[in-house]
Design a protein around this motif. Sequence first.
Motif, PDB file in Angstrom:
ATOM      1  N   ASN A   1       0.464  -1.485  -0.363  1.00 41.06           N
ATOM      2  CA  ASN A   1       0.195  -0.267   0.215  1.00 41.06           C
ATOM      3  C   ASN A   1       0.454   1.521  -0.018  1.00 41.06           C
ATOM      4  O   ASN A   1       0.453   2.324   0.795  1.00 41.06           O
ATOM      5  CB  ASN A   1      -1.075  -0.198   1.046  1.00 41.06           C
ATOM      6  CG  ASN A   1      -0.109  -0.100   2.016  1.00 41.06           C
ATOM      7  OD1 ASN A   1       0.865  -0.473   2.390  1.00 41.06           O
ATOM      8  ND2 ASN A   1      -0.987   0.578   3.577  1.00 41.06           N
ATOM      9  N   ILE A   2       1.714   1.026  -0.724  1.00 44.15           N
ATOM     10  CA  ILE A   2       2.547   2.396  -0.505  1.00 44.15           C
ATOM     11  C   ILE A   2       3.437   2.317  -2.166  1.00 44.15           C
ATOM     12  O   ILE A   2       3.978   1.630  -2.920  1.00 44.15           O
ATOM     13  CB  ILE A   2       4.866   2.295  -0.003  1.00 44.15           C
ATOM     14  CG1 ILE A   2       4.349   1.749   1.784  1.00 44.15           C
ATOM     15  CG2 ILE A   2       5.316   3.566  -0.045  1.00 44.15           C
ATOM     16  CD1 ILE A   2       4.970   0.998   2.271  1.00 44.15           C
ATOM     17  N   VAL A   3       3.036   4.220  -2.297  1.00 44.34           N
ATOM     18  CA  VAL A   3       3.220   4.513  -3.743  1.00 44.34           C
ATOM     19  C   VAL A   3       4.655   6.136  -3.974  1.00 44.34           C
ATOM     20  O   VAL A   3       4.049   6.892  -2.826  1.00 44.34           O
ATOM     21  CB  VAL A   3       2.746   5.016  -4.448  1.00 44.34           C
ATOM     22  CG1 VAL A   3       1.231   5.319  -4.212  1.00 44.34           C
ATOM     23  CG2 VAL A   3       2.945   4.901  -6.106  1.00 44.34           C
ATOM     24  N   LEU A   4       5.346   6.055  -4.259  1.00 47.19           N
ATOM     25  CA  LEU A   4       6.145   7.243  -4.234  1.00 47.19           C
ATOM     26  C   LEU A   4       6.347   7.260  -2.752  1.00 47.19           C
ATOM     27  O   LEU A   4       6.612   8.606  -2.165  1.00 47.19           O
ATOM     28  CB  LEU A   4       5.776   8.023  -4.864  1.00 47.19           C
ATOM     29  CG  LEU A   4       6.545   8.923  -6.458  1.00 47.19           C
ATOM     30  CD1 LEU A   4       5.101   8.713  -7.200  1.00 47.19           C
ATOM     31  CD2 LEU A   4       7.435   8.833  -6.568  1.00 47.19           C
ATOM     32  N   GLU A   5       6.568   6.392  -1.552  1.00 41.76           N
ATOM     33  CA  GLU A   5       6.778   6.721  -0.141  1.00 41.76           C
ATOM     34  C   GLU A   5       6.265   7.326   0.789  1.00 41.76           C
ATOM     35  O   GLU A   5       5.529   7.498   1.699  1.00 41.76           O
ATOM     36  CB  GLU A   5       8.693   7.681  -0.161  1.00 41.76           C
ATOM     37  CG  GLU A   5       9.892   6.845  -0.240  1.00 41.76           C
ATOM     38  CD  GLU A   5      10.304   7.615  -0.451  1.00 41.76           C
ATOM     39  OE1 GLU A   5      10.234   9.139  -0.055  1.00 41.76           O
ATOM     40  OE2 GLU A   5      11.670   7.806  -1.175  1.00 41.76           O
ATOM     41  N   ASN A   6       4.932   6.996   0.144  1.00 41.04           N
ATOM     42  CA  ASN A   6       2.950   7.907   0.963  1.00 41.04           C
ATOM     43  C   ASN A   6       2.448   6.085   0.894  1.00 41.04           C
ATOM     44  O   ASN A   6       2.142   5.794  -0.062  1.00 41.04           O
ATOM     45  CB  ASN A   6       2.700   8.553   0.026  1.00 41.04           C
ATOM     46  CG  ASN A   6       3.226  10.056   0.568  1.00 41.04           C
ATOM     47  OD1 ASN A   6       3.224  10.368   1.096  1.00 41.04           O
ATOM     48  ND2 ASN A   6       4.293  10.227  -1.006  1.00 41.04           N
TER      49      ASN A   6
END
Length: 460
Positions: A30-35
């Motif tokens: 559930n992580i994309v570009l550290e978010n």
Amino acid sequence: MLYIIFPAILLFTGVVLVVAMYITQLSQKNIVLENTLPSELLHHTTVKKVLTTMLKRMSATVIITCVLSCLTSFIPFDSIQLFAFFFLLFGMLALIFWEHILAIGEVKEFKQKMLGVTEENEKRTVLIDTHVVSQKEKGVISPIWFCMPILSSIVSLVYLLQHTKMWSSIFTLSILIVLFLVILLYLYKTVRKLPVKAITYNTKINFILSSIRKKAWNKMILLLIGYSAVLIFITSIGLSTTDYQKNIFALVILLVATIFLIVSLFILLAKLRQQMNLHLQGVKIIEEANEDKYWRYGVYINKNDPRLFVPYRTNLQITINLGTKIGKGILIGIFGFIIVLITSLSLMLAYNDFTPQPFTIQKEKNALVLHHFLTTKKIPESKIESIELIDTKLKNVVKVAGTNSKHYNTGEFTVNGKSSFLLIHNNVRKMIEIKTPEKVYYLNYRTAEETNSVYQTITK
């Protein structure tokens, strides 16, 4: 050749970095570009647009940098050309990094807009699955595999001792060996100590995912161990021989090994993503929003975490914790080394470019003294077999240690298989040739007339 080598280096570095950056930032868990985002927002149109825009910006940066690098081939001074290359290289890296930061910020704004989540109200969650933490060191590769680079190091040093007496080369290889072994051992230790994270609420799935990830880490370490063994041995060949064909063969082997390593790591990362995503389908994922605040500007900063090296949350990469004093020291050390390296190389080439006579030869008592920058060579008259003024272009010139550029050749070389020391301007055909039993010395001045005048002076 610099007009070909510099753009090629920039293109290769840029393409590898952009592809790696893009692949590692694609949504997983559930992580994309550290978010951290809920599953329903991972593939939102806005998130996809941010990733696509980031890829376009980075690709444009690489292309523009390579074009500018091609234009630097018209610069008539080696020192300025080299400085321009380093400026473009680090400028490209800085811009790619900045474009990555912009993308992280855009996803963060999207997250706050959609969920109203800030760093202050993010939910803290369980990060360690205590049911599988006792299994975390199972499956780690045996230390016996480190015999491979150690054996390669021993063979390489013996080979180098048999083929050369240049202690500077032996020292260089020894430093390289120690550096690689320390890095590999520290990486091995880090993998053994990695905590088992609770990715889902299902302990069985957590165990499977932990096992998959551990296998991928093991394969990566094995690849690096094998590559280090090849690199060490190939380096010993390059340092011990002046044979052109052997050097080309060693360079080809090293290039093939490097490409194999990069491709293998990409394939390994892609398979890891595929396997993890397969097991995560239909499973409720534990949110890791409490870690988002520690991932800033593409790096990990957490002064409360004592670990120096920490893994990325979704990928095979390892990064330095800049929240620790050692992490900050490493960062400062790296930048300091780069500055010293660029400065020293630029100063040496600037000396060649802007000193009225960068290469000089003087006749002193019972000896000829050659001088360049910080190098002085004293040739006793008793060892000189002949001194001639030649008018020709040197053939079969192979660099051993020194500078070989479009305008100058300085340092230790071989010429037609003979050990030689060169201080020559490549655009001047006339040069002074000094033969001794051990070595042949070549030197000239900026013009043929000056070279001829100096020859007349030293042969009186």
